[in-house]
Design a protein around this motif. Structure first.
Motif, PDB file in Angstrom:
ATOM      1  N   PRO A  19      -0.965  -1.485  -4.808  1.00 18.19           N
ATOM      2  CA  PRO A  19       0.410  -1.047  -5.448  1.00 18.19           C
ATOM      3  C   PRO A  19       0.808  -0.045  -4.424  1.00 18.19           C
ATOM      4  O   PRO A  19       0.365   0.737  -3.861  1.00 18.19           O
ATOM      5  CB  PRO A  19       0.148  -0.338  -6.650  1.00 18.19           C
ATOM      6  N   ILE A  79       2.415   1.577 -12.145  1.00 17.94           N
ATOM      7  CA  ILE A  79       1.694   1.369 -11.015  1.00 17.94           C
ATOM      8  C   ILE A  79       0.477   0.438 -11.924  1.00 17.94           C
ATOM      9  O   ILE A  79      -0.044  -0.638 -11.093  1.00 17.94           O
ATOM     10  CB  ILE A  79       0.897   2.313 -10.728  1.00 17.94           C
ATOM     11  N   ASP A  99      -5.438   2.611  -3.785  1.00 20.52           N
ATOM     12  CA  ASP A  99      -4.205   3.186  -3.794  1.00 20.52           C
ATOM     13  C   ASP A  99      -3.713   2.929  -2.118  1.00 20.52           C
ATOM     14  O   ASP A  99      -4.338   2.815  -1.326  1.00 20.52           O
ATOM     15  CB  ASP A  99      -4.336   4.518  -3.849  1.00 20.52           C
ATOM     16  N   HIS A 329       2.190   6.727  -6.143  1.00 16.73           N
ATOM     17  CA  HIS A 329       1.546   5.993  -5.488  1.00 16.73           C
ATOM     18  C   HIS A 329       2.629   5.859  -4.177  1.00 16.73           C
ATOM     19  O   HIS A 329       2.871   4.622  -3.802  1.00 16.73           O
ATOM     20  CB  HIS A 329       1.276   4.617  -5.917  1.00 16.73           C
TER      21      HIS A 329
END
Length: 330
Positions: A19, A79, A99, A329
């Motif tokens: 993501p 996320i 991540d 993120h």
């Protein structure tokens, strides 16, 4: 931004699901580390679920090195939602959730596969964290806390790198989309009902986006704390989790009442509240100092919890009020 896919639809061994939101600098470093994997590039794919409007030409050029799909997700989605739609697109037998700010060791994928395939009792594997070059004290603290238990099964694994079979992911129903933070705690807790969570030192990653300074950390911990209560919904609360809820409030309220007692010269109550605030602060600080050894001073360990406890308490209160916002993120 429409979905873009490389020219192969062959099922892969591993699907990296990443993501992404915000700047691409660290994402590109993540892709660089994937490009260096010892596993044959024909055996893996990368799926980026971006909440940006556009994909840069630099990012698109990674299609020359491996199968790359870029999907767009609405900016308002969590996320967890990005991870879930990425997993739905994936063709890999195994899913590697990353991540967008980690740099993997070259042997990451190989070690993850070997560990899961050779130990049927395990359901999920993650690599240890290592410091970046010239890491400041706060990063060293974060890394030490992350690596408190190694080469063993653990109760929880952080979401920065999670490697599991796609059937396990399907069995637990994916990530909890109702949570904006603490989703990794909830998800790995669900996975642990089907096998062990293993944290290995045989491979590693660098968290490029790790906290470097205490001031930004305070704001991030407020955000991170906002899903503390929501993350307990629908699951039993183990006794080991209770201190994470109680101690930040004990310290913060203890300090607040201590100051009030000193203001009104209530000495006996001031002593009582100094103990309520000071005992957990010192206990946690000494434990942290033992973890970091000589790499971080006692003062910086103390400073960490002086920032962490009130930020977590504030975040939990804000979360109860529903004031959950994030720029995560990135």
């Amino acid at each position: 931004m429409s979905s873009s896919t490389s020219n192969t639809q062959i099922h892969k061994v591993v699907s990296f699901v990443i993501p992404h939101k915000g700047r691409e600098t660290m994402l590109l470093q993540t892709l660089d580390s994937i490009k260096q994997q010892t596993l044959d590039a024909e055996k893996f794919e990368v799926i980026i679920v971006s909440q940006n409007e556009n994909v840069s030409q630099t990012l698109a050029e990674y299609r020359q090195h491996f199968s790359l799909t870029v999907m767009h997700n609405d900016d308002a989605k969590s996320i967890s939602h990005s991870r879930n739609i990425g997993a739905a697109k994936a063709t890999g037998t195994y899913l590697a959730f990353l991540d967008a700010d980690v740099s993997l060791a070259a042997n990451y994928t190989t070690i993850m596969l070997q560990t899961l395939q050779h130990t049927p009792s395990l359901a999920l594997v993650a690599a240890m964290q290592v410091n970046s070059e010239q890491a400041p004290p706060l990063e060293r603290i974060r890394t030490a806390l992350s690596n408190a238990e190694l080469d063993t099964t653990v109760n929880f694994l952080p979401g920065r790198n999670l490697f599991l079979h796609r059937d396990t992911f399907a069995t637990v129903g994916g990530f909890p989309e109702h949570l904006l933070t603490c989703e990794d705690y909830y998800f790995t807790g669900q996975v642990s009902e089907y096998g062990g969570l293993y944290y290995t030192s045989e491979t590693h990653y660098v968290h490029l986006g790790e906290d470097k300074d205490f001031s930004p950390m305070f704001k991030k911990e407020i955000w991170r704390g906002q899903s503390n209560i929501a993350s307990t919904s629908g699951r039993p609360i183990p006794l080991r989790e209770l201190p994470s809820f109680i101690v930040p409030f004990a310290f913060t309220l203890g300090v607040l009442f201590l100051l009030i007692c000193l203001l009104y010269s209530h000495t006996n109550f001031a002593i009582m509240f100094s103990i309520i605030a000071g005992a957990p602060l010192l206990a946690y600080t000494f434990r942290l100092k033992k973890l970091v050894g000589n790499t971080v001073s006692f003062l910086n360990c103390l400073r960490f919890y002086l920032v962490y406890f009130p930020a977590r308490a504030i975040g939990t209160v804000l979360g109860v009020r529903g004031a959950v916002t994030t720029s995560s993120h990135k």
